[in-house]
Design a protein around this motif. Structure first.
Motif, PDB file in Angstrom:
ATOM      1  N   ALA A 183       0.829  -1.208   0.000  1.00  0.00           N
ATOM      2  CA  ALA A 183       0.000   0.000   0.000  1.00  0.00           C
ATOM      3  C   ALA A 183       0.862   1.257   0.000  1.00  0.00           C
ATOM      4  O   ALA A 183       0.589   2.215  -0.743  1.00  0.00           O
ATOM      5  N   TYR A 184       1.917   1.273   0.809  1.00  0.00           N
ATOM      6  CA  TYR A 184       2.720   2.483   0.910  1.00  0.00           C
ATOM      7  C   TYR A 184       3.705   2.638  -0.239  1.00  0.00           C
ATOM      8  O   TYR A 184       4.115   3.762  -0.553  1.00  0.00           O
ATOM      9  N   LYS A 185       4.052   1.548  -0.896  1.00  0.00           N
ATOM     10  CA  LYS A 185       4.814   1.676  -2.142  1.00  0.00           C
ATOM     11  C   LYS A 185       3.939   2.325  -3.209  1.00  0.00           C
ATOM     12  O   LYS A 185       4.399   3.176  -3.975  1.00  0.00           O
ATOM     13  N   TYR A 186       2.666   1.924  -3.248  1.00  0.00           N
ATOM     14  CA  TYR A 186       1.747   2.556  -4.199  1.00  0.00           C
ATOM     15  C   TYR A 186       1.563   4.040  -3.870  1.00  0.00           C
ATOM     16  O   TYR A 186       1.605   4.893  -4.762  1.00  0.00           O
ATOM     17  N   LEU A 187       1.329   4.361  -2.595  1.00  0.00           N
ATOM     18  CA  LEU A 187       1.099   5.752  -2.208  1.00  0.00           C
ATOM     19  C   LEU A 187       2.312   6.616  -2.534  1.00  0.00           C
ATOM     20  O   LEU A 187       2.177   7.747  -3.008  1.00  0.00           O
ATOM     21  N   SER A 188       3.509   6.090  -2.283  1.00  0.00           N
ATOM     22  CA  SER A 188       4.732   6.806  -2.625  1.00  0.00           C
ATOM     23  C   SER A 188       4.823   7.034  -4.130  1.00  0.00           C
ATOM     24  O   SER A 188       5.123   8.147  -4.592  1.00  0.00           O
ATOM     25  N   TYR A 189       4.508   6.007  -4.898  1.00  0.00           N
ATOM     26  CA  TYR A 189       4.550   6.108  -6.361  1.00  0.00           C
ATOM     27  C   TYR A 189       3.530   7.130  -6.858  1.00  0.00           C
ATOM     28  O   TYR A 189       3.818   7.939  -7.751  1.00  0.00           O
ATOM     29  N   SER A 190       2.319   7.103  -6.286  1.00  0.00           N
ATOM     30  CA  SER A 190       1.258   7.999  -6.741  1.00  0.00           C
ATOM     31  C   SER A 190       1.603   9.458  -6.482  1.00  0.00           C
ATOM     32  O   SER A 190       1.236  10.345  -7.271  1.00  0.00           O
ATOM     33  N   ILE A 191       2.310   9.732  -5.395  1.00  0.00           N
ATOM     34  CA  ILE A 191       2.749  11.101  -5.100  1.00  0.00           C
ATOM     35  C   ILE A 191       3.878  11.505  -6.048  1.00  0.00           C
ATOM     36  O   ILE A 191       3.876  12.592  -6.633  1.00  0.00           O
ATOM     37  N   ASP A 192       4.847  10.612  -6.215  1.00  0.00           N
ATOM     38  CA  ASP A 192       6.030  10.909  -7.007  1.00  0.00           C
ATOM     39  C   ASP A 192       5.713  11.117  -8.483  1.00  0.00           C
ATOM     40  O   ASP A 192       6.434  11.827  -9.186  1.00  0.00           O
TER      41      ASP A 192
END
Length: 231
Positions: A183-192
């Motif tokens: 989940a947090y890899k996705y959230l990091s990717y979505s922000i970046d």
């Protein structure tokens, strides 16, 4: 599954510790960001009565908790992640909550006074369809508020440090707190990989909103407030 279902599943998986993780990962700034956006909205809206305040991508209802005013008759939270809504309901049994996505709002034309989206725009399956829906359901002259992680066209050292943190540190700390690294890899990717404030501004304007206010908050967050114009 489509993006909406995938994202809902990710958020359902971190619902129990979502708020705690947000506060730790942002060093408490997420609370300040929401309060700041609410204060600015209420100043722009003046003392006008708000019949329906709709919080899209409400999650665990943090915006509904912060944006409380006596002149709001109904506060409604909408989110595709059912477990997030259940956590919100546990905190306040009086909340009106709807399990749905931003792209298909279950409201009549020109029936909503305020739409607030806090850190949810980048997770939408079809952002442009959602903006079209916002334009449809908002009353003429009423407001859309977007609070979101935004890329700066030009950023200083703190901005670049923040993006390093988001890209390389946030996924692992968030994963340790919640036990859900995916989940947090996705959230990091979505922000970046999200768009700039200028592109987002242009998209919002294209769908019938006049931008009333933009503010960049430390270090990578922006507030965008647009007035709905039906004609």
């Amino acid at each position: 599954m489509g993006k909406r279902e995938d994202v809902a599943e990710l958020f359902n998986g971190i619902s129990d510790k979502y708020e705690l993780a947000n506060h730790i990962l942002s060093f408490g700034l997420d609370i300040f960001w929401r309060k700041k956006a609410c204060r600015k909205l209420f100043r722009i809206n003046g003392g006008e009565k708000i019949e329906i305040f709709l919080d899209v991508a409400t999650g665990t209802g943090e915006v509904l908790k912060v944006c409380k005013k006596k002149n709001i008759k109904y506060s409604i939270g909408l989110d595709p992640a059912l477990k997030m809504l259940k956590k919100s309901k546990e905190k306040d049994q009086n909340l009106i909550l709807i399990n749905a996505g931003a792209e298909e709002l279950p409201f009549k034309d020109s029936s909503i006074d305020i739409i607030f989206v806090s850190f949810g725009v980048r997770n939408m399956e079809d952002r442009k369809k959602a903006f079209s829906e916002f334009h449809r359901v908002l009353k003429d002259g009423k407001y859309l508020v977007i609070l979101e992680f935004i890329h700066r066209e030009k950023g200083g050292i703190f901005y670049h440090l923040a993006h390093f943190y988001i890209k390389y540190i946030l996924p692992y700390v968030g994963g340790m707190i919640t036990g859900n690294f995916k989940a947090y890899k996705y959230l990091s990717y979505s922000i970046d990989h999200f768009i700039t404030a200028n592109i987002l501004k242009n998209e919002v304007e294209y769908f019938g909103f006049k931008i009333e206010y933009i503010e960049n908050l430390f270090p990578t967050v922006s507030i965008i407030i647009g007035k709905n114009e039906k004609n």
